[in-house]
Design a protein around this motif. Structure first.
Motif, short mmCIF file in Angstrom:
data_model
loop_
_atom_site.label_atom_id
_atom_site.label_comp_id
_atom_site.label_asym_id
_atom_site.label_seq_id
_atom_site.Cartn_x
_atom_site.Cartn_y
_atom_site.Cartn_z
N GLN A 182 0.68 -1.05 0.15
CA GLN A 182 0.48 0.36 -0.44
C GLN A 182 0.80 1.21 0.24
OE1 GLN A 182 -3.16 0.09 -0.74
NE2 GLN A 182 -3.63 -2.51 -0.12
N TRP A 183 1.72 1.79 0.65
CA TRP A 183 2.45 2.61 1.18
C TRP A 183 3.62 2.74 -1.08
CZ3 TRP A 183 7.71 2.59 -0.44
CH2 TRP A 183 8.35 0.97 -0.87
N ALA A 184 3.47 1.75 -1.43
CA ALA A 184 4.24 2.41 -2.73
C ALA A 184 3.04 2.66 -3.41
CB ALA A 184 4.68 1.32 -2.93
N ARG A 185 2.06 2.65 -3.14
CA ARG A 185 1.04 2.69 -4.02
C ARG A 185 0.59 3.57 -3.71
NH1 ARG A 185 -3.32 -1.83 -5.45
NH2 ARG A 185 -1.88 -3.70 -5.86
N LYS A 186 0.59 4.81 -2.95
CA LYS A 186 -0.18 6.23 -2.90
C LYS A 186 1.49 7.11 -3.77
CE LYS A 186 -1.75 5.60 1.84
NZ LYS A 186 -0.70 5.46 3.01
N PRO A 187 0.73 8.17 -3.95
CA PRO A 187 2.13 9.48 -5.06
C PRO A 187 3.45 9.28 -3.68
CG PRO A 187 0.06 10.14 -4.81
CD PRO A 187 0.05 9.08 -4.31
N LEU A 188 4.25 8.67 -4.69
CA LEU A 188 5.79 9.40 -2.95
C LEU A 188 6.03 10.48 -4.13
CD1 LEU A 188 6.34 5.74 -3.55
CD2 LEU A 188 5.48 7.10 -1.38
N HIS A 189 7.17 11.29 -2.82
CA HIS A 189 7.24 12.46 -2.85
C HIS A 189 8.81 12.70 -3.91
CE1 HIS A 189 8.93 17.06 -3.50
NE2 HIS A 189 9.60 16.42 -2.44
N ALA A 190 9.84 11.54 -3.19
CA ALA A 190 11.29 11.34 -3.73
C ALA A 190 11.82 10.32 -2.79
CB ALA A 190 12.03 12.44 -3.49
N LEU A 412 14.91 18.29 -0.16
CA LEU A 412 14.13 17.07 -1.24
C LEU A 412 13.05 17.66 -0.48
CD1 LEU A 412 15.71 13.87 -1.61
CD2 LEU A 412 15.19 15.54 -3.49
N ASP A 413 12.06 17.28 0.86
CA ASP A 413 11.34 17.93 1.22
C ASP A 413 10.19 19.14 1.19
OD1 ASP A 413 9.25 17.55 3.60
OD2 ASP A 413 10.32 18.97 4.99
N THR A 414 10.67 20.30 0.20
CA THR A 414 10.07 21.41 0.36
C THR A 414 10.93 21.26 -1.34
OG1 THR A 414 12.61 22.61 0.83
CG2 THR A 414 10.28 22.34 2.51
N ALA A 415 11.75 20.22 -2.12
CA ALA A 415 11.84 20.85 -3.39
C ALA A 415 10.23 20.45 -3.98
CB ALA A 415 12.74 19.97 -3.68
N ASP A 416 10.26 20.74 -4.93
CA ASP A 416 9.71 20.80 -6.07
C ASP A 416 10.55 20.85 -7.10
OD1 ASP A 416 8.12 21.05 -8.19
OD2 ASP A 416 7.69 22.88 -8.69
#
Ligand code: GLV
Ligand code: MN
Ligand code: MN
Length: 424
Positions: A182-190, A412-416
């Protein structure tokens, strides 16, 4: 920069690597902890306990990946993921993969203890079975997370005829549930993976950090050579259909292919086996296992045709038939330019010298790249040795990598990351 690390960090990295190394197969060389083995099973409890000790919420997904979660301010925002693997090759070392798990746990601890709250969840993952195994398949956990593990993969058999699916079952995992991650089914940031280089470049250039540009593609094959069994004392050399000679020619053809690569390319035969156990029978059935790697997509794309043609032609001269089973372990994968830039800026801000570097080894990052912008940080390997007991990286270098990882994760947390920029 590399010498003034917190003693707690150095002690935790040292004890993590040493304690994990204690989970080893006593009957094998080096620090062997192969996927599905008893020491591997035991070691996973250690890893989960280490994650809990660092303040992470720990769970294991249906693919056997251990996930430690550091809750962010917005748990519904796409998560940031880091991690690597803790299995080893047969006769392997103490650092390949392990550094990326122990180091990521330390990074999460530092973030938590410094009171840094990321805007999103940070997931620290110990991916199941990254090393290519007796089933000829690498990155089992990350492959499953990326939904790239197929029913055909689960039917792959080892040398005893046991299927990969059965190996999962024997390990206590349900092969039918592997894709329910499930965790990998949600969108991931990086996704950002810390790893040892496993080659000599950083040490030779006296650089503490590499920022990975691309990860090698891998083409593998098992070739079965079929000749004719005959009396080794009475059959004239000219009358033989000797499968071993055809395989020997093929071993050299594989080597020539690697030597002829225009840029970085390598080709290796790792196994040649004859069915014949008698010293006085001309070999009639020989199996050989080889692989070819490069980050040069066009060269790698031609390997299958070139090698198949050359091996068949040579075997034909000896009256030997060849059957090929080719598989692509993974295609060439490029790191996200956005993630490379963020890591480079973090390293520059910290005053850590670095270089862009391609990876000749494969990694869980290959599969995570299908789910999120991906990057990797490399650390020096002494004398470039890896996949052997002599594998070594200094703890101060690992601590430097952890520092870079902590700062890169924060950035990365705040990077676009949709804004793609060029990497120097
Ligand atoms: C894993 O280390 C691989 O490159 O095969
Ligand atoms: Mn590895
Ligand atoms: Mn490895």
């Amino acid at each position: 920069m590399t010498s003034d690390h917190d003693t707690g960090t150095i002690e935790r990295l040292d004890s993590g690597i040493t304690e994990l190394a204690g989970y080893r197969d006593p009957d094998r060389n080096g620090w062997t902890r192969e996927v599905f083995s008893a020491p591997y099973r035991e070691s996973r409890q250690w890893t989960a306990a280490r994650m809990r000790d660092a303040g992470l919420d720990v769970s294991t997904d249906p693919a056997g990946n251990i996930i430690g979660r550091l809750e962010g301010a917005s748990p519904n925002a796409p998560a940031l993921v880091t991690g690597s693997h803790t299995d080893t090759v047969d006769g392997g070392g103490r650092f390949d993969g392990i550094v990326g798990v122990v180091g990521a746990i330390e990074a999460a601890r530092q973030l938590r203890e410094s009171g840094t709250r990321l805007s999103r969840d940070l997931l620290v993952v110990d991916f199941l079975g990254e090393e290519s195994n007796v089933f000829g398949l690498s990155c089992l956990g990350s492959r499953a997370a990326a939904r790239e593990l197929t029913p055909a993969d689960l039917d792959r058999k080892d040398y005893r005829g046991v299927s990969l699916g059965q190996a999962y079952t024997d390990f206590g995992l349900d092969p039918d549930a592997l894709t329910q991650v499930q965790w990998a089914r949600k969108p991931l940031h990086a996704f950002l993976e810390l790893h040892i280089e496993q080659g000599p470049t950083l040490e030779q250039r006296q650089l503490p950090l590499g920022i990975v540009t691309a990860i090698t593609g891998i083409e593998r094959f098992i070739a079965t050579f079929s000749g004719s069994a005959d009396h080794a004392g009475t059959t004239a050399m000219t009358d033989r259909q000797d499968a071993m000679i055809a395989a020997a020619e093929a071993v050299l053809a594989v080597r020539r292919e690697g030597c002829g690569a225009p840029t970085h390319g390598v080709a290796t035969t790792t196994r040649v086996e004859s069915e014949s156990r008698s010293p006085n029978v001309v070999p009639s059935l020989v199996r050989m296992m080889s692989e070819v790697r490069s980050v040069d997509t066009s060269w790698l794309g031609g390997v299958k045709g070139r090698l198949t043609g050359e091996i068949l032609a040579k075997a034909g001269e000896y009256g030997v038939d060849v059957n090929f089973d080719w598989s692509t372990d993974n295609e060439v994968v490029h790191a996200s330019p956005g993630v490379q830039d963020v890591v480079a800026s973090a390293a520059d801000t910290l005053g850590i010298p670095w270089m862009p570097i391609p990876s000749g080894a494969t990694h869980d990052a290959v599969h995570m790249a299908t789910l999120a912008p991906m990057g990797m940080i490399f650390l020096p390997s002494r004398a470039g040795k890896s996949h052997c007991p002599e594998e070594w990286s200094d703890t101060s270098d690992i601590a430097t990598g952890v520092t870079a990882l902590v700062h890169a994760l924060q950035a990365l947390d705040t990077a676009d990351l949709t804004r793609v920029t060029a990497t120097p």
